[in-house]
Design a protein around this motif. Structure first.
Motif, PDB file in Angstrom:
ATOM      1  N   ALA A   1       0.852  -1.202   0.000  1.00 57.93           N
ATOM      2  CA  ALA A   1       0.000   0.000   0.000  1.00 57.93           C
ATOM      3  C   ALA A   1       0.882   1.245   0.000  1.00 57.93           C
ATOM      4  O   ALA A   1       1.182   1.803   1.064  1.00 57.93           O
ATOM      5  CB  ALA A   1      -0.917  -0.015   1.210  1.00 57.93           C
ATOM      6  N   PRO A   2       1.334   1.706  -1.181  1.00 60.51           N
ATOM      7  CA  PRO A   2       2.233   2.862  -1.253  1.00 60.51           C
ATOM      8  C   PRO A   2       1.675   4.118  -0.592  1.00 60.51           C
ATOM      9  O   PRO A   2       2.441   4.953  -0.100  1.00 60.51           O
ATOM     10  CB  PRO A   2       2.421   3.071  -2.761  1.00 60.51           C
ATOM     11  N   GLU A   3       0.350   4.248  -0.559  1.00 58.41           N
ATOM     12  CA  GLU A   3      -0.254   5.442   0.032  1.00 58.41           C
ATOM     13  C   GLU A   3      -0.007   5.524   1.539  1.00 58.41           C
ATOM     14  O   GLU A   3      -0.231   6.572   2.163  1.00 58.41           O
ATOM     15  CB  GLU A   3      -1.762   5.459  -0.235  1.00 58.41           C
ATOM     16  N   PHE A   4       0.485   4.442   2.125  1.00 63.37           N
ATOM     17  CA  PHE A   4       0.775   4.431   3.556  1.00 63.37           C
ATOM     18  C   PHE A   4       1.924   5.386   3.909  1.00 63.37           C
ATOM     19  O   PHE A   4       2.086   5.776   5.059  1.00 63.37           O
ATOM     20  CB  PHE A   4       1.110   2.998   3.986  1.00 63.37           C
ATOM     21  N   TYR A   5       2.698   5.763   2.911  1.00 62.92           N
ATOM     22  CA  TYR A   5       3.826   6.693   3.134  1.00 62.92           C
ATOM     23  C   TYR A   5       3.356   7.961   3.846  1.00 62.92           C
ATOM     24  O   TYR A   5       3.965   8.400   4.831  1.00 62.92           O
ATOM     25  CB  TYR A   5       4.465   7.047   1.788  1.00 62.92           C
ATOM     26  N   GLY A   6       2.274   8.549   3.343  1.00 60.09           N
ATOM     27  CA  GLY A   6       1.782   9.788   3.928  1.00 60.09           C
ATOM     28  C   GLY A   6       1.313   9.611   5.358  1.00 60.09           C
ATOM     29  O   GLY A   6       1.467  10.511   6.194  1.00 60.09           O
ATOM     30  N   GLN A   7       0.753   8.437   5.660  1.00 54.98           N
ATOM     31  CA  GLN A   7       0.275   8.180   7.016  1.00 54.98           C
ATOM     32  C   GLN A   7       1.435   8.072   8.000  1.00 54.98           C
ATOM     33  O   GLN A   7       1.345   8.538   9.136  1.00 54.98           O
ATOM     34  CB  GLN A   7      -0.552   6.899   7.034  1.00 54.98           C
ATOM     35  N   ILE A   8       2.539   7.465   7.553  1.00 59.52           N
ATOM     36  CA  ILE A   8       3.719   7.377   8.427  1.00 59.52           C
ATOM     37  C   ILE A   8       4.239   8.775   8.729  1.00 59.52           C
ATOM     38  O   ILE A   8       4.530   9.111   9.882  1.00 59.52           O
ATOM     39  CB  ILE A   8       4.826   6.528   7.774  1.00 59.52           C
ATOM     40  N   ALA A   9       4.372   9.580   7.673  1.00 58.40           N
ATOM     41  CA  ALA A   9       4.890  10.934   7.846  1.00 58.40           C
ATOM     42  C   ALA A   9       4.038  11.737   8.817  1.00 58.40           C
ATOM     43  O   ALA A   9       4.554  12.529   9.617  1.00 58.40           O
ATOM     44  CB  ALA A   9       4.961  11.632   6.490  1.00 58.40           C
ATOM     45  N   GLU A  10       2.731  11.504   8.764  1.00 60.69           N
ATOM     46  CA  GLU A  10       1.820  12.278   9.609  1.00 60.69           C
ATOM     47  C   GLU A  10       1.725  11.728  11.027  1.00 60.69           C
ATOM     48  O   GLU A  10       1.723  12.505  11.994  1.00 60.69           O
ATOM     49  CB  GLU A  10       0.428  12.262   8.964  1.00 60.69           C
TER      50      GLU A  10
ATOM     51  N   LYS B   1       6.644   4.985  -2.218  1.00 62.41           N
ATOM     52  CA  LYS B   1       5.392   5.748  -2.337  1.00 62.41           C
ATOM     53  C   LYS B   1       4.950   5.886  -3.776  1.00 62.41           C
ATOM     54  O   LYS B   1       3.772   6.134  -4.058  1.00 62.41           O
ATOM     55  CB  LYS B   1       5.552   7.126  -1.692  1.00 62.41           C
ATOM     56  N   ASP B   2       5.870   5.738  -4.723  1.00 65.35           N
ATOM     57  CA  ASP B   2       5.539   5.855  -6.143  1.00 65.35           C
ATOM     58  C   ASP B   2       5.640   4.505  -6.859  1.00 65.35           C
ATOM     59  O   ASP B   2       5.675   4.459  -8.091  1.00 65.35           O
ATOM     60  CB  ASP B   2       6.495   6.860  -6.816  1.00 65.35           C
ATOM     61  N   GLU B   3       5.685   3.433  -6.092  1.00 62.11           N
ATOM     62  CA  GLU B   3       5.916   2.109  -6.662  1.00 62.11           C
ATOM     63  C   GLU B   3       4.655   1.256  -6.562  1.00 62.11           C
ATOM     64  O   GLU B   3       4.090   1.093  -5.477  1.00 62.11           O
ATOM     65  CB  GLU B   3       7.064   1.425  -5.897  1.00 62.11           C
ATOM     66  N   ASN B   4       4.221   0.718  -7.688  1.00 62.04           N
ATOM     67  CA  ASN B   4       3.023  -0.126  -7.704  1.00 62.04           C
ATOM     68  C   ASN B   4       3.309  -1.533  -8.221  1.00 62.04           C
ATOM     69  O   ASN B   4       2.380  -2.291  -8.515  1.00 62.04           O
ATOM     70  CB  ASN B   4       1.927   0.521  -8.561  1.00 62.04           C
ATOM     71  N   ASP B   5       4.578  -1.873  -8.342  1.00 60.68           N
ATOM     72  CA  ASP B   5       4.969  -3.195  -8.812  1.00 60.68           C
ATOM     73  C   ASP B   5       4.711  -4.232  -7.719  1.00 60.68           C
ATOM     74  O   ASP B   5       5.046  -4.005  -6.557  1.00 60.68           O
ATOM     75  CB  ASP B   5       6.466  -3.176  -9.163  1.00 60.68           C
ATOM     76  N   ASP B   6       4.103  -5.353  -8.065  1.00 61.72           N
ATOM     77  CA  ASP B   6       3.817  -6.373  -7.059  1.00 61.72           C
ATOM     78  C   ASP B   6       4.535  -7.686  -7.341  1.00 61.72           C
ATOM     79  O   ASP B   6       4.137  -8.744  -6.858  1.00 61.72           O
ATOM     80  CB  ASP B   6       2.310  -6.621  -6.957  1.00 61.72           C
ATOM     81  N   LEU B   7       5.639  -7.635  -8.113  1.00 61.46           N
ATOM     82  CA  LEU B   7       6.366  -8.859  -8.422  1.00 61.46           C
ATOM     83  C   LEU B   7       6.948  -9.481  -7.150  1.00 61.46           C
ATOM     84  O   LEU B   7       6.992 -10.701  -7.009  1.00 61.46           O
ATOM     85  CB  LEU B   7       7.493  -8.571  -9.422  1.00 61.46           C
ATOM     86  N   TYR B   8       7.388  -8.629  -6.234  1.00 57.60           N
ATOM     87  CA  TYR B   8       7.978  -9.107  -4.983  1.00 57.60           C
ATOM     88  C   TYR B   8       7.498  -8.201  -3.861  1.00 57.60           C
ATOM     89  O   TYR B   8       8.051  -7.137  -3.629  1.00 57.60           O
ATOM     90  CB  TYR B   8       9.506  -9.090  -5.084  1.00 57.60           C
ATOM     91  N   ASP B   9       6.443  -8.617  -3.179  1.00 56.62           N
ATOM     92  CA  ASP B   9       5.926  -7.894  -2.020  1.00 56.62           C
ATOM     93  C   ASP B   9       6.318  -8.694  -0.779  1.00 56.62           C
ATOM     94  O   ASP B   9       5.601  -9.605  -0.357  1.00 56.62           O
ATOM     95  CB  ASP B   9       4.400  -7.748  -2.089  1.00 56.62           C
ATOM     96  N   PRO B  10       7.463  -8.387  -0.189  1.00 54.82           N
ATOM     97  CA  PRO B  10       7.977  -9.232   0.894  1.00 54.82           C
ATOM     98  C   PRO B  10       7.204  -9.079   2.189  1.00 54.82           C
ATOM     99  O   PRO B  10       6.697  -8.004   2.518  1.00 54.82           O
ATOM    100  CB  PRO B  10       9.420  -8.739   1.059  1.00 54.82           C
ATOM    101  N   SER B  11       7.105 -10.151   2.942  1.00 55.71           N
ATOM    102  CA  SER B  11       6.595 -10.116   4.303  1.00 55.71           C
ATOM    103  C   SER B  11       7.778  -9.896   5.242  1.00 55.71           C
ATOM    104  O   SER B  11       8.942  -9.932   4.824  1.00 55.71           O
ATOM    105  CB  SER B  11       5.921 -11.448   4.650  1.00 55.71           C
ATOM    106  N   TYR B  12       7.488  -9.689   6.534  1.00 54.17           N
ATOM    107  CA  TYR B  12       8.603  -9.506   7.458  1.00 54.17           C
ATOM    108  C   TYR B  12       9.431 -10.792   7.568  1.00 54.17           C
ATOM    109  O   TYR B  12      10.641 -10.745   7.784  1.00 54.17           O
ATOM    110  CB  TYR B  12       8.126  -9.020   8.832  1.00 54.17           C
ATOM    111  N   THR B  13       8.798 -11.937   7.357  1.00 59.55           N
ATOM    112  CA  THR B  13       9.553 -13.195   7.345  1.00 59.55           C
ATOM    113  C   THR B  13      10.547 -13.211   6.192  1.00 59.55           C
ATOM    114  O   THR B  13      11.705 -13.620   6.357  1.00 59.55           O
ATOM    115  CB  THR B  13       8.593 -14.394   7.228  1.00 59.55           C
ATOM    116  N   ASP B  14      10.111 -12.769   5.020  1.00 63.95           N
ATOM    117  CA  ASP B  14      11.000 -12.708   3.862  1.00 63.95           C
ATOM    118  C   ASP B  14      12.193 -11.791   4.133  1.00 63.95           C
ATOM    119  O   ASP B  14      13.342 -12.137   3.830  1.00 63.95           O
ATOM    120  CB  ASP B  14      10.247 -12.204   2.629  1.00 63.95           C
ATOM    121  N   MET B  15      11.921 -10.625   4.699  1.00 57.89           N
ATOM    122  CA  MET B  15      12.998  -9.669   4.959  1.00 57.89           C
ATOM    123  C   MET B  15      14.007 -10.233   5.953  1.00 57.89           C
ATOM    124  O   MET B  15      15.228 -10.097   5.761  1.00 57.89           O
ATOM    125  CB  MET B  15      12.422  -8.353   5.485  1.00 57.89           C
ATOM    126  N   LEU B  16      13.513 -10.882   6.995  1.00 59.03           N
ATOM    127  CA  LEU B  16      14.421 -11.456   7.988  1.00 59.03           C
ATOM    128  C   LEU B  16      15.255 -12.585   7.383  1.00 59.03           C
ATOM    129  O   LEU B  16      16.455 -12.706   7.666  1.00 59.03           O
ATOM    130  CB  LEU B  16      13.632 -11.971   9.187  1.00 59.03           C
TER     131      LEU B  16
END
Length: 597
Positions: free
Chosen positions: A241-250, A268-283
């Motif tokens: 959800a790229p639009e979440f960027y503004g919510q974090i800033a606020e 915030k400007d990225e809509n590609d969903d080829l690789y949407d990692p979960s926190y498990t993936d990142m770890l």
């Protein structure tokens, strides 16, 4: 053997006081609260009625040896019961919780002393003076129930005062109700903790090792863990959800001022969903790339400060491990790293997330990319190595089953020497002539539109820029990108007329990508019939199936789609022989494709 855990019961008030004092770390309190407000209401009602509400399970962090030789006692980390404790903090103490949209809000639970019922506060209840609108306000006077009673009776002078006093006394007594508390010994390994968790938890919930790691991170304030935990959570949420960027800033200015936020701002400007990692993936990726270890249990141990040689826990190791993890996560979220890795995956023909059926293979490929980059391999070598390793992993189902052990083994080979040499050795071992001629052909003898081997075939067609079945101009890549039709070469309804079942007509070797209009025109005709129409238009007749009007072009299209030469004259009785011949052609195309990577 001595027990590896203790079981006690503690009052709600005691548990909440431990949380407020920081003696118990609740990792989930900074993450979205997944319970509905009605779940909070039901929890309060259960406590009010004296019903059991399940055990809380905490795993004590090991005591770590500081540089001066002294010991620092570890906190208790709550690994099961976070939602219940967070609910109590919200309802009883009046704490705010994060919604799924990462917005802080209050959950107000109302209580009616006359009906002895709890409800989520709403406008109607708020106007009804027979309700105590927010029990957290009443709980502030738990030591003196008469204060609450007096205020209530002032607004409800005709009520049965004895009944009201009893209800209010019982409400405030919730703080004294007991909750089961299981504390696991600090020296238990993750596998043992997981086993205990499953045995105690009546719902049979599986405890994920990445949850242990995230709990460890969030509980380690002295190492910057809470902010690191936010970086992982926020990146995963923004990727979807790229639009979440503004919510974090606020809503989280403290995090918005960090380098973490700056490095992930590109999402915030990225809509590609080829690789949407979960926190498990990142770890997993950070564990492999930054620590050169494949098991998340090792990451948990290192974050605890474990010295694998002495089996002691040292503050210096914990501090260094948090630094390395932070660097690994930072490498993960950098735009140049993430985008260049995805460019490599796309260059292998995997242009849509539906083509990738192994998240483990994708995770290891990204970890390998980051490791080779850090080791300063030539960019062209990195590109070729990562691309081939990723496809090899899919071809051989390398990271199914006990994948963590395979992660561990493979990254240690990367650590020991030239990974390109290891790749070549692995190719010789697992991609022999017999694999291409027999093993892969056998894998194509299945009925599935979700087979990883069918997806590999589609990726091969994308990479080789093949045209869709009977298409003059539209490529398979364009059809996948724009959701073209998967067509049965021997049409499904045609085969069903001969009594064939789903497992027979949905064979992998019976599928091709084609344009919708071509698929519709073919209908339920036998291949012999609709190929006759294609040949007729190649001889000057009207266009009926796509735009191919040249015999050589038609033959090239059939070759690109691995259609055996004899298919122009096939009927139902030829179906089995057709499948056999096409599987062999598909396997050879995948081999040709692999050699181009």
């Amino acid at each position: 053997m001595p027990p590896c855990y203790s079981v006690n019961s503690h009052p709600v008030e005691t548990i909440l006081s431990w949380v407020k004092a920081g003696e118990i770390a609740i990792p989930e309190i900074q993450r979205p609260f997944v319970w509905d407000a009605t779940n909070v209401r039901d929890l309060l009602d259960s406590l009010f009625q004296g019903y059991p509400v399940g055990y809380l399970i905490a795993w004590r962090n090991p005591s770590v040896r500081l540089r001066d030789g002294s010991l620092s006692e570890g906190k208790k980390v709550l690994i099961d019961g976070q939602q219940r404790v967070t609910a109590l903090m919200a309802a009883v103490l009046g704490y705010q919780v994060l919604t799924k949209e990462y917005k802080l809000t209050r959950i107000r639970i109302a209580f009616n002393p006359l009906s002895r019922k709890f409800e989520v506060l709403n406008p109607a209840i708020e106007k009804d003076v027979t309700w105590i609108p927010d029990i957290s306000e009443a709980m502030k006077n738990a030591a003196n129930p008469f204060t609450v009673f007096k205020a209530y009776c002032a607004q409800n002078p005709t009520v049965d005062q004895e009944q009201v006093m009893q209800s209010i006394t019982d409400l405030l007594a919730i703080r004294n109700n007991l909750i089961g508390f299981v504390e696991l010994a600090h020296d238990l390994d993750i596998e043992t903790v997981t086993d205990i968790f499953i045995r105690i938890n009546s719902k049979g919930v599986v405890l994920n090792q990445s949850d242990f790691a995230m709990s460890k991170i969030a509980a380690s304030e002295s190492y910057g863990g809470p902010m690191l935990r936010k970086a992982i959570d926020y990146f995963c949420h923004m990727a979807v959800a790229p639009e979440f960027y503004g919510q974090i800033a606020e809503r989280d200015p403290e995090f918005a001022a960090t380098d973490w936020f700056k490095k992930m701002a590109w999402l915030k400007d990225e809509n590609d969903d080829l690789y949407d990692p979960s926190y498990t993936d990142m770890l997993r990726v950070a564990c492999i790339a930054a620590f050169e270890r494949g098991k998340l249990s090792d990451l948990v141990s290192l974050l605890s400060g474990r010295n694998f040689e002495t089996r002691q826990y040292e503050d210096e190791i914990a501090a260094e491990s948090f630094v390395r993890l932070g660097e690994g996560i930072m490498d993960f979220i950098k735009e140049t790293h993430f985008q260049r890795f995805l460019m490599i995956i796309r260059s292998a023909g995997f242009i849509a997330p539906g083509l990738i059926r192994s998240q483990n293979a994708l995770n290891f490929a990204y970890a390998l990319y980051l490791k080779l980059r850090r080791d300063k391999y030539d960019p062209a070598v990195i590109e070729r190595t990562v691309r081939r390793w990723f496809v090899l992993s899919l071809l051989t189902a390398r990271y199914s089953g006990a994948f963590e052990s395979q992660f561990d083994s493979d990254i240690k080979r990367a650590k020991e020497g030239d990974f390109s040499e290891f790749l070549a050795q692995t190719e010789q071992a697992v991609l022999s002539d017999s694999f291409w001629s027999f093993g892969l052909v056998q894998e194509l003898e299945k009925a599935s539109t979700n087979s990883p081997y069918l997806n590999l075939f589609w990726a091969a067609q994308v990479k080789l820029e093949d045209r869709g079945f009977l298409s003059r101009d539209i490529t398979v890549g364009q059809l996948i990108a724009h959701q073209g039709d998967i067509h049965h070469i021997f049409p499904r309804d045609y085969l069903k007329k001969f009594g064939m079942k789903q497992g027979a007509y949905n064979q992998i070797a019976n599928f091709v990508f084609t344009q919708s209009e071509i698929n519709i025109r073919i209908g339920n005709k036998a291949p012999k019939a609709y190929f006759a129409e294609a040949l007729e238009q190649c001889a000057g007749g009207p266009l009926k199936l796509g735009g191919i009007n040249d015999r050589v072009e038609l033959e090239n299209n059939l070759i690109q789609n691995c259609i055996p030469g004899a298919s122009l004259d096939l009927e139902q009785g030829d179906y089995a022989e057709f499948l056999k011949a096409r599987r062999e052609l598909m396997a050879q195309k995948i081999k040709t494709y692999y050699n181009t990577l």
